[in-house]
Design an enzyme around this catalytic site. Structure first.
Site, PDB file in Angstrom:
ATOM      1  N   ASP A 288      30.911  14.267  -8.061  1.00 44.87           N
ATOM      2  CA  ASP A 288      32.115  13.575  -7.593  1.00 44.87           C
ATOM      3  C   ASP A 288      33.380  14.312  -8.039  1.00 44.87           C
ATOM      4  O   ASP A 288      34.368  14.381  -7.316  1.00 44.87           O
ATOM      5  CB  ASP A 288      32.178  12.158  -8.192  1.00 44.87           C
ATOM      6  CG  ASP A 288      30.944  11.318  -7.920  1.00 44.87           C
ATOM      7  OD1 ASP A 288      29.866  11.892  -7.740  1.00 44.87           O
ATOM      8  OD2 ASP A 288      31.060  10.076  -7.909  1.00 44.87           O
TER       9      ASP A 288
ATOM     10  N   GLU B 200      21.561   9.694   0.103  1.00 45.15           N
ATOM     11  CA  GLU B 200      20.410   9.390  -0.758  1.00 45.15           C
ATOM     12  C   GLU B 200      19.449   8.393  -0.112  1.00 45.15           C
ATOM     13  O   GLU B 200      18.470   7.988  -0.733  1.00 45.15           O
ATOM     14  CB  GLU B 200      20.901   8.869  -2.112  1.00 45.15           C
ATOM     15  CG  GLU B 200      21.606   9.952  -2.917  1.00 45.15           C
ATOM     16  CD  GLU B 200      22.202   9.443  -4.221  1.00 45.15           C
ATOM     17  OE1 GLU B 200      22.352   8.218  -4.370  1.00 45.15           O
ATOM     18  OE2 GLU B 200      22.526  10.281  -5.087  1.00 45.15           O
TER      19      GLU B 200
HETATM   20  C1  BGC Z   1      26.251   8.551  -4.607  1.00 47.39           C
HETATM   21  C2  BGC Z   1      26.384   9.924  -5.235  1.00 47.39           C
HETATM   22  C3  BGC Z   1      27.406   9.854  -6.348  1.00 47.39           C
HETATM   23  C4  BGC Z   1      27.064   8.760  -7.340  1.00 47.39           C
HETATM   24  C5  BGC Z   1      28.158   8.559  -8.375  1.00 47.39           C
HETATM   25  C6  BGC Z   1      25.897   7.540  -5.691  1.00 47.39           C
HETATM   26  O1  BGC Z   1      25.828   6.257  -5.142  1.00 47.39           O
HETATM   27  O2  BGC Z   1      25.263   8.554  -3.625  1.00 47.39           O
HETATM   28  O3  BGC Z   1      26.788  10.857  -4.263  1.00 47.39           O
HETATM   29  O4  BGC Z   1      27.450  11.084  -6.998  1.00 47.39           O
HETATM   30  O5  BGC Z   1      26.925   7.531  -6.666  1.00 47.39           O
HETATM   31  O6  BGC Z   1      29.365   8.221  -7.776  1.00 47.39           O
END
Ligand code: BGC
Length: 762
Positions: free
Chosen positions: A357, A487
């Protein structure tokens, strides 16, 4: 979605006591100063639902991993920035009855986060069970001008009769984390002092051994006159002072708390006590009203550079300021050992540790609003962790100095422990390389490549070159078993985003090697010999670049998220029923994985990063195909969609996504604000306005704007520092104004035409 926060340009306001929303408000009203921060827990006792949390940046505990089925390569622990000494505590007894908002009648309640001044203010009036009515006013701050200190005042007024009020001002080291994997206490108690005018607690994290010393000085006043007769609180892990006073009707009793929290991260242990005592003495000397003034001045400086002013839309104005405020409460950029946790200091989720992020979302915000040094510090954080990233890759079977940066880390070691993410969500490596490119593109700090950047790039390039394999069937390089940014699909083959970004990393590394060799030959030789780089490596990388496999659907003219994407049952998300949303709370994981629904920008993330490589039609086709399938269940999603929607000429959608990212927490869109705020996506909110609405880009070294303004706004304005030139930009319906606050002219591209902007006359 909730709608209880009152709209105001500079304040976040709650005007009623809502026990059911207490944990949400504790997140929303969080305060911090980059070095420390906390949820908006009440000072007085509260037996209702509450998540207590006060955090110190960098002070973490390696909580032993807990998984159902251990996989080789899993990290031993998950690092957590942990709940630390509770310094705000105040017990209030009125005629012997404890004040607890859960147990008394609350007549009035108002909580305000004053973002202009950096204060959390609370006032309420309650009727105790004895019939005594009191009014309370509290103001609390984490000082931005001295980031190891904090203060508060708490005033109790007797409303309807004379009453005996006892007030204890204390600090408490007996704190736990709700998310502790094995119900462990993370702190070792080391000692306390109560002899002098202030009290102290010293604690040490187990395993990591960080010493933290908290010092407290309290002043008690009755109708503004000091109360001398104080008793000590001596409960070992809990220290402080207490007074008992008959308070006449209409009179009031005030406690001022001055607190210093120093840790061995920043100072030699032997100095902690001296520092703590001196700081609380200093605060007491200058007094609370001066601290208020200093705090306001510090925030004023931040707002001067970072504010976005929106005229004509209070809701949008409040939201963008809330996002900017929370970002600066989390990270101020002065210390390259610190970083930006997805939830900052506002909750336990994500453990306060670093994700991709930072590079993908936060860097542009800090780069443009704070200048080069801060952005550079964020990059150096990863440079410092390069050795660990190489070790991490070695653990997974890579060699020759290949680096895989962790999905989640605080000290460079991987902490994440789900195989489909830890081992497979490897696209994070590309974000770290892209951040170097992005930083240099914006700041023109080319020397960064020679001093730090190139080493990181070579190690990342080596990883990608080992992670791909040659497919005889496809006569191309493929990347098997990955998880892309979405994801909601795991263990897929040839995620377009990952393949494309991997090839881009290789291209950029080859280019960076050439640049450093030409411009900084001494550094080039130093790095080549340090990392044992051989020219054949670049040849291999070039072969991969030209032979990388990309899944494409020729008929629709879109890049495929992964090889099997079109086998899915493709039904736009609008056909999902309300009861199905959010999917991650309603559906089984298996159902999510098989579905076509996309958690967050994936192919579109690639089109956002590498925008210049694609024509507008390609971007539009991909957006039109993927956006309807996207459920935006990651806070990082709406901002990228807002920027792309703006780019392809869809201002209504851009605005819709802006509101969603900007008010994500204020309106609790994803039903999870109680866990903490989505700090890293807040930088995406800033990007939605600056890169989305104003269309700011860097084009061959020149800053460029292609602005539009949402229909219901009168104007918006913001500042950026571009290559040392402070610029103020204002966009209204029939006006684009840019002020150059430097001493020299600067070229700007406005709606694709080059214009010279002279400095403003002083
Ligand atoms: C997201 C990731 C992110 C993480 C922390 C997850 O829900 O899919 O891309 O790095 O949250 O923000």
């Amino acid at each position: 979605m909730k709608d209880y926060i009152i709209k105001d340009e500079w304040q976040i306001i709650e005007d009623e006591f809502r026990p059911a929303f207490q944990e949400i408000s504790e997140s929303l009203f969080s305060i911090g100063n980059g070095r420390m921060g906390q949820r908006a827990n009440f000072e007085e006792d509260y037996s209702g639902k509450s998540l207590q949390g006060s955090y110190i940046a960098g002070v973490y505990y390696p909580d032993k991993t807990r998984v159902g089925w251990w996989k080789n390569g899993y990290p031993e622990y998950f690092a957590k920035v942990i709940n630390s000494v509770n310094w705000i505590g105040i017990h209030v007894y009125v005629d012997g009855e404890q004040l607890d908002l859960e147990k008394v009648k609350v007549h009035q309640f108002r909580r305000v986060l004053d973002m202009q001044k950096g204060q959390l203010i609370r006032s309420f009036e309650v009727e105790m069970n004895t019939g005594a009515r009191i009014e309370v006013q509290a103001i609390r701050m984490y000082h931005l001008f001295q980031t190891e200190t904090a203060s508060l005042t708490y005033t109790v007024k007797a409303i309807n009769r004379n009453m005996e009020i006892a007030v204890s001002s204390y600090m408490d080291a007996d704190v736990v984390n709700r998310d502790s994997n094995y119900d462990e206490q993370f702190w070792e108690f080391e000692g306390y002092e109560i002899a002098g005018p202030s009290q102290s607690l010293t604690v040490r994290t187990k395993k990591t051994g960080f010493a933290v010393r908290a010092d407290l000085a309290s002043r008690f006043l009755y109708n503004n006159k000091p109360i001398i007769n104080k008793q000590k609180i001596d409960e070992r892990v809990k220290v402080g002072e207490r007074v008992t006073q008959i308070v006449e009707q209409g009179a009031y009793l005030t406690v001022e708390k001055y607190v210093a929290i120093h840790s061995s991260i920043n100072h030699p242990e032997a100095e902690l006590s001296k520092l703590g005592t001196a700081q609380v003495e200093w605060m007491q000397d200058i007094g609370f009203s001066n601290l208020l003034r200093l705090q306001q001045e510090s925030w004023q400086k931040i707002w001067q550079d970072a504010d976005i002013r929106i005229e004509g839309d209070v809701s949008a104005q409040q939201a963008i300021r809330f996002n900017i405020f929370q970002l600066y409460q989390t990270y101020t950029g002065e210390d390259s050992r610190l970083n930006i946790g997805p939830k900052g200091f506002t909750g336990e989720k994500y453990g306060g540790v670093t994700y991709w992020d930072t590079e993908a979302y936060c860097l542009p915000f800090y780069m443009a609003t704070k200048g080069k040094e801060v952005a550079r510090n964020l990059l150096i954080y990863r440079y410092r962790q390069l050795d660990k990233a190489i070790e991490n890759a070695e653990k997974l079977g890579f060699d020759n100095g290949a680096a895989l940066y962790p999905m989640v880390t605080i000290n460079g070691e991987e902490c994440h422990n789900e195989w489909e993410i830890t081992f497979e969500e490897i696209h994070r490596n590309a974000a770290i390389a892209f951040a170097i490119f992005n930083y240099i593109r914006f700041t023109d700090d080319r020397a960064y490549l020679a001093t730090y950047g190139l080493e990181v790039l070579v190690a990342i390039a080596r990883f990608w070159s080992q992670r791909v394999n040659w497919s005889e069937a496809k006569q191309a390089y493929v990347m098997l078993g990955v998880t892309g940014p979405n994801e909601y699909e795991n263990n897929v083959n040839n995620n377009w985003y990952t393949n494309r970004m991997a090839a881009w990393c290789l291209e950029y590394t080859v280019q960076a090697l050439e640049e450093v060799c030409g411009r900084y030959p001494d550094d080039y030789h130093r790095i080549v010999s340090k990392v044992h780089y051989k020219a054949e490596e670049s040849e291999e990388w070039k072969h991969i670049i030209t032979h990388m496999y990309y899944p494409i659907d020729e008929e629709r003219g879109v890049f495929l998220q992964q090889d099997g994407f079109l086998d899915k049952d493709i039904i736009p998300a609008v056909f999902l029923s309300k009861e199905d949303r959010p999917l991650n709370q309603k559906w089984s994981w298996d159902r999510i994985l098989r579905s076509c629904y996309i958690k967050q920008a994936d192919v579109l993330q690639g089109l956002y990063f590498l925008e210049d490589q694609f024509d507008l039609e390609t971007i539009r086709r991909n957006y039109d195909f993927y956006e309807p399938l996207t459920v935006h269940e990651s806070s990082l999603s709406p901002c990228v969609h807002a920027i792309i929607a703006a780019k392809i000429g869809n201002p209504e959608k851009a605005y819709e996504f802006y509101l969603r990212t900007a008010r994500l927490d204020l309106d609790d869109y994803n039903n999870d604000t109680e866990d903490g705020l989505h700090i890293t996506s807040m930088a995406g909110t800033w990007m939605s306005i600056v890169e989305g609405f104003a269309g700011m880009r860097v084009k061959e070294g020149t800053l460029s704007f292609n602005p539009f303004i949402p229909q219901n706004w009168d104007s918006y304005s913001f500042n950026v520092q571009f290559r040392g030139t402070p610029l103020k930009i204002k966009i209204a319906h029939d006006e684009f104004m840019i002020e150059n606050h430097s001493e020299r002219e600067i070229n700007i591209i406005f709606n694709n035409e080059l214009t010279v902007i002279k400095p403003v006359e002083k």
